[in-house]
Design a protein around this motif. Sequence first.
Motif, PDB file in Angstrom:
ATOM      1  N   LEU A 219       0.845  -1.293  -0.235  1.00 20.57           N
ATOM      2  CA  LEU A 219      -0.559   0.349  -0.273  1.00 20.57           C
ATOM      3  C   LEU A 219       0.604   1.151  -0.313  1.00 20.57           C
ATOM      4  O   LEU A 219       0.399   2.263  -0.247  1.00 20.57           O
ATOM      5  CB  LEU A 219      -1.269  -0.162   0.871  1.00 20.57           C
ATOM      6  CG  LEU A 219      -1.759  -1.345   1.638  1.00 20.57           C
ATOM      7  CD1 LEU A 219      -3.253  -1.034   2.410  1.00 20.57           C
ATOM      8  CD2 LEU A 219      -3.025  -1.090  -0.189  1.00 20.57           C
TER       9      LEU A 219
ATOM     10  N   ARG B 148       0.808   3.682  -2.960  1.00 20.99           N
ATOM     11  CA  ARG B 148      -0.564   4.313  -3.183  1.00 20.99           C
ATOM     12  C   ARG B 148      -1.262   5.351  -2.215  1.00 20.99           C
ATOM     13  O   ARG B 148      -2.074   5.522  -1.706  1.00 20.99           O
ATOM     14  CB  ARG B 148      -1.583   3.186  -3.177  1.00 20.99           C
ATOM     15  CG  ARG B 148      -1.520   2.529  -4.857  1.00 20.99           C
ATOM     16  CD  ARG B 148      -2.833   1.607  -5.151  1.00 20.99           C
ATOM     17  NE  ARG B 148      -2.656   0.487  -4.103  1.00 20.99           N
ATOM     18  CZ  ARG B 148      -3.886  -0.260  -3.812  1.00 20.99           C
ATOM     19  NH1 ARG B 148      -4.640  -0.335  -4.938  1.00 20.99           N
ATOM     20  NH2 ARG B 148      -3.101  -2.200  -3.268  1.00 20.99           N
ATOM     21  N   ARG B 149      -0.325   5.566  -1.570  1.00 24.64           N
ATOM     22  CA  ARG B 149      -0.182   6.661  -0.196  1.00 24.64           C
ATOM     23  C   ARG B 149      -1.032   8.417  -0.852  1.00 24.64           C
ATOM     24  O   ARG B 149      -0.650   7.845  -1.630  1.00 24.64           O
ATOM     25  CB  ARG B 149       0.769   7.332   0.615  1.00 24.64           C
ATOM     26  CG  ARG B 149       1.887   5.590   1.529  1.00 24.64           C
ATOM     27  CD  ARG B 149       2.781   6.485   1.941  1.00 24.64           C
ATOM     28  NE  ARG B 149       1.750   7.621   3.114  1.00 24.64           N
ATOM     29  CZ  ARG B 149       2.901   8.364   4.550  1.00 24.64           C
ATOM     30  NH1 ARG B 149       3.849   8.203   4.081  1.00 24.64           N
ATOM     31  NH2 ARG B 149       2.168   8.435   5.076  1.00 24.64           N
TER      32      ARG B 149
ATOM     33  N   THR C 208      -8.459   4.520  -1.649  1.00 20.73           N
ATOM     34  CA  THR C 208      -7.784   3.153  -1.514  1.00 20.73           C
ATOM     35  C   THR C 208      -6.957   2.375  -0.294  1.00 20.73           C
ATOM     36  O   THR C 208      -7.986   1.356   0.408  1.00 20.73           O
ATOM     37  CB  THR C 208      -7.701   2.529  -2.814  1.00 20.73           C
ATOM     38  OG1 THR C 208      -9.358   2.782  -3.656  1.00 20.73           O
ATOM     39  CG2 THR C 208      -7.316   0.705  -2.358  1.00 20.73           C
ATOM     40  N   ALA C 209      -6.576   3.099  -0.536  1.00 20.17           N
ATOM     41  CA  ALA C 209      -5.407   2.877   0.522  1.00 20.17           C
ATOM     42  C   ALA C 209      -5.250   2.972   2.141  1.00 20.17           C
ATOM     43  O   ALA C 209      -4.719   2.330   2.810  1.00 20.17           O
ATOM     44  CB  ALA C 209      -3.692   3.457  -0.069  1.00 20.17           C
TER      45      ALA C 209
ATOM     46  N   GLN D 259      -7.812   0.524   2.930  1.00 20.98           N
ATOM     47  CA  GLN D 259      -7.529  -0.888   3.343  1.00 20.98           C
ATOM     48  C   GLN D 259      -5.946  -0.509   4.741  1.00 20.98           C
ATOM     49  O   GLN D 259      -6.045  -1.170   5.196  1.00 20.98           O
ATOM     50  CB  GLN D 259      -6.357  -1.266   2.168  1.00 20.98           C
ATOM     51  CG  GLN D 259      -7.380  -1.341   1.401  1.00 20.98           C
ATOM     52  CD  GLN D 259      -6.694  -2.093  -0.130  1.00 20.98           C
ATOM     53  OE1 GLN D 259      -5.500  -2.333  -0.003  1.00 20.98           O
ATOM     54  NE2 GLN D 259      -7.497  -2.771  -1.404  1.00 20.98           N
ATOM     55  N   LEU D 260      -5.602   0.551   5.459  1.00 20.61           N
ATOM     56  CA  LEU D 260      -4.875   0.580   5.847  1.00 20.61           C
ATOM     57  C   LEU D 260      -5.615   0.136   7.061  1.00 20.61           C
ATOM     58  O   LEU D 260      -5.406  -0.243   8.008  1.00 20.61           O
ATOM     59  CB  LEU D 260      -3.952   1.959   5.874  1.00 20.61           C
ATOM     60  CG  LEU D 260      -2.670   2.289   6.651  1.00 20.61           C
ATOM     61  CD1 LEU D 260      -1.845   0.897   6.859  1.00 20.61           C
ATOM     62  CD2 LEU D 260      -2.412   3.725   6.715  1.00 20.61           C
TER      63      LEU D 260
END
Length: 218
Positions: free
Chosen positions: A91, A94-95, A99-100, A103-104
Amino acid sequence: MFQDDLFLGRFLLAFERVLTGVSDLAGAELANPPAVAAGLEEILDKIHTYFDPAVAPADFLPWLATWVAASLREDWDEMTRQSFLANVVPLYQRRGTRTALQQLLQIYLEPTIDPSTPGADQIVQIIDDDPNFPPRYFQVRFTVSERDPQLLARRASIAIAIIDREKPAHTFYGLNISFPSLQIADPPTYVNNQPTNGVFVGQNTVLGGNVVTTAAIA
């Protein structure tokens, strides 16, 4: 040349021990050598294992997490920390994206679940398309099973820290955490393999809920 000088030879053995980790004892003493820290050559031979969360030493995992701007919770065991790092590293590229961030947060809430598995995206919801929202505002929503105020406060503080670190600088948000207001513990009884009374998951286990809502955070 060094062997001819007894003092110099013994002096250089100290450096050899640092490099190899091998004791400089000889004879019968080698049968039960004292504990010796790993030498530099021994460490370098397996340096590749330090960059794989699955096999990296436990005390190296917190430092490995800093490589991807993450941190590990103190209440996680080693297996949970390894699972978290295995999922969070991809991830990093994609910071700052929706979405990132989603999901994080999912990984922090359920670190042993792969965020790409079906249904995992329901753990955390990010709402940013509500027409009633002001510009650049979004909401983060998720549900937890804890009812302890201290655990809820910890969940909220972790989520806020993650969102503040990952969100685009020009946005602000609200955080909604739903938690159960009442929990029933009454195992069902069975007659001829048929449930007759008690608690049935998905039928009479949900009676309502509470929501913790934070103010908009810039």
